[in-house]
Design a protein around this motif. Structure first.
Motif, short mmCIF file in Angstrom:
data_model
loop_
_atom_site.label_atom_id
_atom_site.label_comp_id
_atom_site.label_asym_id
_atom_site.label_seq_id
_atom_site.Cartn_x
_atom_site.Cartn_y
_atom_site.Cartn_z
N VAL A 66 0.83 -1.20 0.00
CA VAL A 66 0.00 0.00 0.00
C VAL A 66 0.87 1.25 0.00
O VAL A 66 2.02 1.23 0.42
CB VAL A 66 -0.93 0.03 1.23
CG1 VAL A 66 -1.80 -1.22 1.29
CG2 VAL A 66 -0.13 0.18 2.53
N GLY A 67 0.27 2.34 -0.48
CA GLY A 67 0.94 3.62 -0.46
C GLY A 67 0.10 4.67 0.24
O GLY A 67 -1.12 4.52 0.39
N ILE A 68 0.77 5.71 0.72
CA ILE A 68 0.07 6.82 1.35
C ILE A 68 0.60 8.12 0.75
O ILE A 68 1.81 8.33 0.68
CB ILE A 68 0.31 6.85 2.88
CG1 ILE A 68 -0.11 5.53 3.53
CG2 ILE A 68 -0.43 8.02 3.52
CD1 ILE A 68 0.29 5.41 5.01
N ILE A 69 -0.33 8.95 0.31
CA ILE A 69 0.03 10.33 -0.01
C ILE A 69 -0.52 11.19 1.13
O ILE A 69 -1.69 11.06 1.49
CB ILE A 69 -0.57 10.82 -1.34
CG1 ILE A 69 -0.24 9.84 -2.47
CG2 ILE A 69 -0.08 12.23 -1.67
CD1 ILE A 69 -0.83 10.25 -3.83
N GLY A 70 0.32 12.03 1.67
CA GLY A 70 -0.12 12.85 2.81
C GLY A 70 0.24 12.20 4.14
O GLY A 70 -0.44 12.42 5.15
N ALA A 71 1.31 11.41 4.15
CA ALA A 71 1.67 10.66 5.36
C ALA A 71 2.11 11.55 6.50
O ALA A 71 2.10 11.13 7.66
CB ALA A 71 2.79 9.67 5.04
N THR A 72 2.46 12.79 6.21
CA THR A 72 2.97 13.65 7.28
C THR A 72 1.86 14.42 7.99
O THR A 72 2.12 15.15 8.94
CB THR A 72 4.01 14.64 6.75
OG1 THR A 72 3.36 15.50 5.81
CG2 THR A 72 5.16 13.92 6.07
#
Lengths: 344, 344, 344, 344
Positions: C3-9
């Motif tokens: 899986v990937g996350i954009i906006g992890a921060t």
């Protein structure tokens, strides 16, 4: 493996439930109580609502070994002194989160706890459960004296320095700060919201009973007591920071300190050493079993300053108890303790 | 008397407004700003809604002496260094709440503040406004360098011991804890609610710029620098506690400490010495100009432990500024500062 | 599954990391960012210190399908409208935690969000991820519009009543209260600790953009808009309570309400219906994916009063996203979400 | 004027002390207690340390008129019902902060308070002390029933609308939020810090005893009971916000609402009407006697939304009691109440 808890309705007991519920090696949790037998934990604590729990029941020493393999005691002073012996005789392993069995000198216990100590034979059997430093003896122990919350934060920070002879042993000052959950679930003026929020308090000045526990352990590594240990109450629920000051025994450097800590904890999955120039905050370990340690050599004063943080209910109580449970039974040291800290 | 404030939109400035608004000797308050001139304070801060305020205005040095008698500077570093001189020349008295004029050694200032210091003549004119200890010079001063919040808490606790030669001068550790209002009104990650609540942080380890201020003042009373001063951030808005540890220079007693503090502050209306065995909490002084001091001689370690609390915006900033204002002008020392602490 | 996350921060992104790190079906997590590529998450967030993370990297649409199977978007308005389409075309499933794809009427979006809406085709593909009520469509979806935090709390409480025709549809008032983490990680005056602690605020009066989201969903079950939805900011970090008032369409009883809710959620592992006469508090669900619902029929006023609580970062964001992830891929609905609420 | 307080050790009593200590017309404060007679208030509450206080003493009805002119009762239910009559007969004026004398219908009192009401003659003598609306009767009163905290916030917001016939009388919903100090000084689980911080609770659902107080007062101005009043507990110490929803009886506008409120309170020094589009927060009135009111006409729903904030210990208790004390004795209405709100 089947486990039991005495004192499940206190905060350390609740935290044990939270951890053991999802522990991969625990197949059953039994909750024991004399005063609240028949009650169910999810009626007392709505956050546990949809879990299926059998009612709290009284201990029957004749049947207990058929019910569970390990008993956790998350109880007020005196309970463990009374029950640990019979439970061991019944064939169980015992992990005691109270202070009853931590002090090897009974006179010291009675002076600081102001109550009769456990009887002699029992104390000698208990292994002090500071997981990172007593690992080999914990692995074969039947009875664990789980460390206090403040001692855990202080000892993990101090032992590497003491061991290396890096600090002057009569110069140690431990200024500790704790959230309110360490004071337990009984409402008091000290922990009444209206008098605790927007308030910072000092308490038990030069008289906290974790002082001899820290001193006793450090003495094993070469530091002479006495030292100054002073707790304070922070308007937050979870978390402890111990800020430690000590005179360097010789000129040190931040690089030396970094090496000292990294080598001491290179195989310790729950101790995280901060990079030079960065320091921990209690929220970095919230809800986890980590102890984060940051440090600085202050050339101006010749002092080492160390800041050590834990979640007092986790590494300071239930988390370390489960870590010891894992070590005793040959499970992965981190089993049931893999949760990432909750942030923010 | 007519007074002005530069920096009224910061937290110390707001606190000055709160105090001066009801001060019996203040007939008019003028608010000055270059960056926000034309703005009105009650639009920026709704808690001031129904007060009648003239808009913030720019300073005109040619007219200022006709407008006000005294200027309070509640400003970031550098502003006072620039404006204090011209305001003095214009005939005003100046009370500076910033750190610009507190350090007499300009090199020390530049090292810790990492910016150019005020010019030489100005610093020499400034009287350090620790009201209880510099009362006679404050009474005739035209320019006050109002003490920092941490130094106020630390010095009021330490000077009596230093003066009496009761503690070893190289053994002093000051572990300080502050609410967030000391960090000012500018939003930052450090003071973002989500990352500050349920969190306890250590900051500026061995490098806080109040360190040389404390050292410089103690040196006047005989203590040699350096000492350890270490601040922490508490999840609360107002309040400072300084917990101070020092080796006794000779065997002491709690009775001796009580006498020492009581005689040092018998005529100080804002310093309250705790009875033996009782200790202060920050909420005991919330919203007031008091400094409460509790202490203990710990025979085991030979250390004196002192806990000193103030409201950082009051005795640690605006309150002490008004106290100095009173002393300078021959008003009752407590004028405008009679408020009972708010509890709970 | 990878899986990937954009906006992890951001805070929802951090919570995704916390959940997916221990998810039994997730073998790899990739973090994507254009603005912070090259940075590592554990440098930005020390609570993640000892986890091994590859640096944040830019999305390369040509390679992305070889890297991951599912992308989570935890991003500000506009990002999803731009990226969801290309990611779908690249063969990924997409779970969007933002509000970009929740409103089917593009004019309504533009009115409340005050920005251009996503393009038409995309919105039609998005399935509204209220797990308990859209389960069958979620199971086959490629693109999920994960519900807002307030709508989740409100809809889970209201749909059973609407479905049963139990309340007058023009009488609904939703008074909602949220912790500060819902406002995100960017420091602002609104969430500055000194101005948020010991403060209770109302905000976006009659104008919060979750209003049309709630109305649109209720319309599907028969309630006519408009309703009143009003948020407030509570001085705590996590948690939402929605207190809901509505006129009964006919005389009801507490027993009827109990049946109504229990039958609506008998197979819902994350919705816990309170026993009659007991009510939820936000801390009962802290750190978990639960929604606890308590209710009362008030004979005096003829109103139903319902209180619904969630952890806004869990069931109100990342938790429900993982729940939908589980449903989409045929995993156990509770996989990775078994954590017991943290209490206290 | 010499005044007495019964119940000085509770939070409303402490607040009376804080206000009356600096009241320009109060020359002496006597503290009465039967259970704690002989004790001194500054031993119980260290924030009062350096004030000179005579010990708490028992009431002697034969001597009381020689000691004081006015008695404030800040007492639990039942005390006022017992003591107000004898104190009046002894020639004193009485200001009762409890709920004993607020409800004119004794049956309603007994239903909601679940205890016997005060005897009939006494209740009839009591003037309801909502200062802004009962000013003329308060001025000549000998016995004041000081309003409850929630009713004060709700009534100041609602009376202007009711009086103008602007809202539908059966549509009123009052969603109220309070800090913990309203729950008093006795430690309970409900107000235990560990279970209150980071928690938002609803309590006494559809059953709070301030409900009939609000209804009784509104009935005087034309609104028919019943209405919905629902309190919640906020993790903060001081402050109440009442968010009020009501259907407009006719199309309104924000301008009309502004005029309505401004004309209702143009001579009220403690009610501050917010500018259109701005709303109050509890901290805007912290420590002061202000009630700040913001409002909005929501065209979409046809509802008026009003947010009203007070400091529950000030305008909600001790502050309004002093305001009434001023009105009764012809003092300036703001005497002793001029403090600027404390911010931050």
């Amino acid at each position: 493996m089947e486990v039991g808890i005495i004192g499940a309705t206190g905060y350390s007991g609740l935290e044990l439930i939270r951890l053991l519920k999802n522990h991969p090696q625990v197949t059953n949790i039994m909750l024991y109580s004399s005063s609240q037998s028949g009650e169910t934990i999810n009626r007392l604590y709505p956050h546990l609502q949809n879990e299926q729990w059998k009612p709290l029941k009284e201990i029957d020493l004749n049947k207990i070994s058929a019910e569970i393999d390990v008993m956790f005691l998350a109880t007020p002073p005196g309970v463990s002194a009374e029950w640990s012996g019979p439970l061991l005789e019944a064939g169980l392993s015992v992990i005691d989160l109270s202070g009853d069995l931590r002090l090897t000198d009974r006179g010291v216990y009675e002076k600081w706890y102001k109550r009769p100590s456990a009887k002699e034979g029992l104390i000698e059997q208990a292994i002090y459960g500071l997981s990172e430093w007593n690992k080999s003896t914990i692995k074969t122990a039947k009875l664990i004296a789980n460390p206090g919350c403040f001692p855990t934060a202080a000892l993990l920070a101090l032992i590497p320095l003491i061991q290396a002879g890096a600090i002057e042993r009569d110069s140690i000052v431990i200024d500790a700060k704790s959230g309110t959950s360490g004071a337990g679930k009984s409402p008091t003026s000290m922990t009444h919201f209206s008098e605790t929020n927007e308030n910072f308090k000092i308490y038990q000045v030069a008289s906290h009973k974790h002082t001899p526990e820290i001193e006793q352990q450090l003495a094993k590594w070469g530091a002479q007591p006495p030292l100054s240990f002073q707790p304070h109450l922070v308007p937050m629920v979870r978390g402890i920071m111990a800020t430690i000051y000590a005179k360097a025994a010789k000129p040190l450097s931040n690089e030396w300190l970094t090496d000292c800590y990294n080598s001491a904890y290179e195989n310790a999955p729950f101790v995280r050493i901060k990079e030079n120039g960065t320091f921990p905050a209690t929220k970095h370990v919230f809800g986890s079993n980590y102890c984060d340690i940051g440090f600085c050599y202050d050339e101006r004063t010749g002092r080492v300053i160390v800041a050590s943080v834990i979640d007092n209910l986790m590494k300071g109580a239930a988390g370390q108890a489960v870590q010891n449970f894992n070590l005793m039974h040959g499970f992965d040291e981190t089993a049931g303790l893999e949760a990432v800290p909750m942030y923010p």
